[in-house]
Design a protein around this motif. Sequence first.
Motif, PDB file in Angstrom:
ATOM      1  N   ARG A   5       0.870  -1.189   0.000  1.00 43.96           N
ATOM      2  CA  ARG A   5       0.000   0.000   0.000  1.00 43.96           C
ATOM      3  C   ARG A   5       0.899   1.229   0.000  1.00 43.96           C
ATOM      4  NH1 ARG A   5      -3.384  -1.002   4.011  1.00 43.96           N
ATOM      5  NH2 ARG A   5      -5.158  -1.296   2.647  1.00 43.96           N
ATOM      6  N   TYR A   6       0.577   2.156  -0.871  1.00 47.59           N
ATOM      7  CA  TYR A   6       1.309   3.414  -0.900  1.00 47.59           C
ATOM      8  C   TYR A   6       0.724   4.322   0.169  1.00 47.59           C
ATOM      9  CZ  TYR A   6       3.007   7.946  -2.401  1.00 47.59           C
ATOM     10  OH  TYR A   6       3.590   9.186  -2.426  1.00 47.59           O
ATOM     11  N   ASP A  25      -2.846   5.725  -0.290  1.00 53.51           N
ATOM     12  CA  ASP A  25      -3.682   4.656   0.248  1.00 53.51           C
ATOM     13  C   ASP A  25      -4.102   3.622  -0.806  1.00 53.51           C
ATOM     14  OD1 ASP A  25      -4.694   3.538   2.656  1.00 53.51           O
ATOM     15  OD2 ASP A  25      -6.718   4.080   2.041  1.00 53.51           O
ATOM     16  N   GLU A  26      -3.455   3.605  -1.965  1.00 56.23           N
ATOM     17  CA  GLU A  26      -3.773   2.645  -3.019  1.00 56.23           C
ATOM     18  C   GLU A  26      -2.949   1.364  -2.847  1.00 56.23           C
ATOM     19  OE1 GLU A  26      -3.748   2.251  -7.901  1.00 56.23           O
ATOM     20  OE2 GLU A  26      -3.355   4.186  -6.979  1.00 56.23           O
ATOM     21  N   TRP A  45       5.680   3.069   1.849  1.00 52.51           N
ATOM     22  CA  TRP A  45       5.073   1.801   1.446  1.00 52.51           C
ATOM     23  C   TRP A  45       4.835   0.925   2.672  1.00 52.51           C
ATOM     24  CZ3 TRP A  45       3.372   1.548  -3.376  1.00 52.51           C
ATOM     25  CH2 TRP A  45       3.996   2.309  -4.347  1.00 52.51           C
ATOM     26  N   GLU A  46       3.736   0.199   2.654  1.00 58.12           N
ATOM     27  CA  GLU A  46       3.377  -0.698   3.751  1.00 58.12           C
ATOM     28  C   GLU A  46       3.057  -2.074   3.169  1.00 58.12           C
ATOM     29  OE1 GLU A  46       0.319   0.406   6.917  1.00 58.12           O
ATOM     30  OE2 GLU A  46      -0.941  -0.248   5.253  1.00 58.12           O
ATOM     31  N   ALA A  47       3.558  -3.109   3.811  1.00 60.73           N
ATOM     32  CA  ALA A  47       3.284  -4.483   3.354  1.00 60.73           C
ATOM     33  C   ALA A  47       1.817  -4.822   3.588  1.00 60.73           C
ATOM     34  CB  ALA A  47       4.174  -5.463   4.101  1.00 60.73           C
ATOM     35  N   VAL A  48       1.207  -5.452   2.589  1.00 60.98           N
ATOM     36  CA  VAL A  48      -0.179  -5.911   2.716  1.00 60.98           C
ATOM     37  C   VAL A  48      -0.216  -7.431   2.593  1.00 60.98           C
ATOM     38  CG1 VAL A  48      -2.479  -5.856   1.672  1.00 60.98           C
ATOM     39  CG2 VAL A  48      -1.121  -3.756   1.829  1.00 60.98           C
ATOM     40  N   GLU A  49       0.443  -7.957   1.567  1.00 62.39           N
ATOM     41  CA  GLU A  49       0.501  -9.407   1.335  1.00 62.39           C
ATOM     42  C   GLU A  49       1.918  -9.759   0.894  1.00 62.39           C
ATOM     43  OE1 GLU A  49      -1.414 -12.500  -1.818  1.00 62.39           O
ATOM     44  OE2 GLU A  49      -2.732 -10.954  -1.020  1.00 62.39           O
TER      45      GLU A  49
END
Length: 77
Positions: A5-6, A25-26, A45-49
Amino acid sequence: MARVRYIGPEPVTVPELGSRRVQPDELVEVPDDRFDGYVCQPAVWEAVEEPQDEVPPAALKKTTPPAAKAAAVKEVR
């Protein structure tokens, strides 16, 4: 493919993703081998999967218990 996620404050253009414009938030899919290159920038950046293991787990080998083998040998004699 992994997902991140940005979380930056303004839209950005990401050349690695074909010059795709990414909004705050995309969620975006990134190649598994490039996942670390995104999440090492925790301010944007944030890890989602996380990347999935490409190699499936080995199948369990079916074995006959030693006692059953011994019984089968005795019956043959």
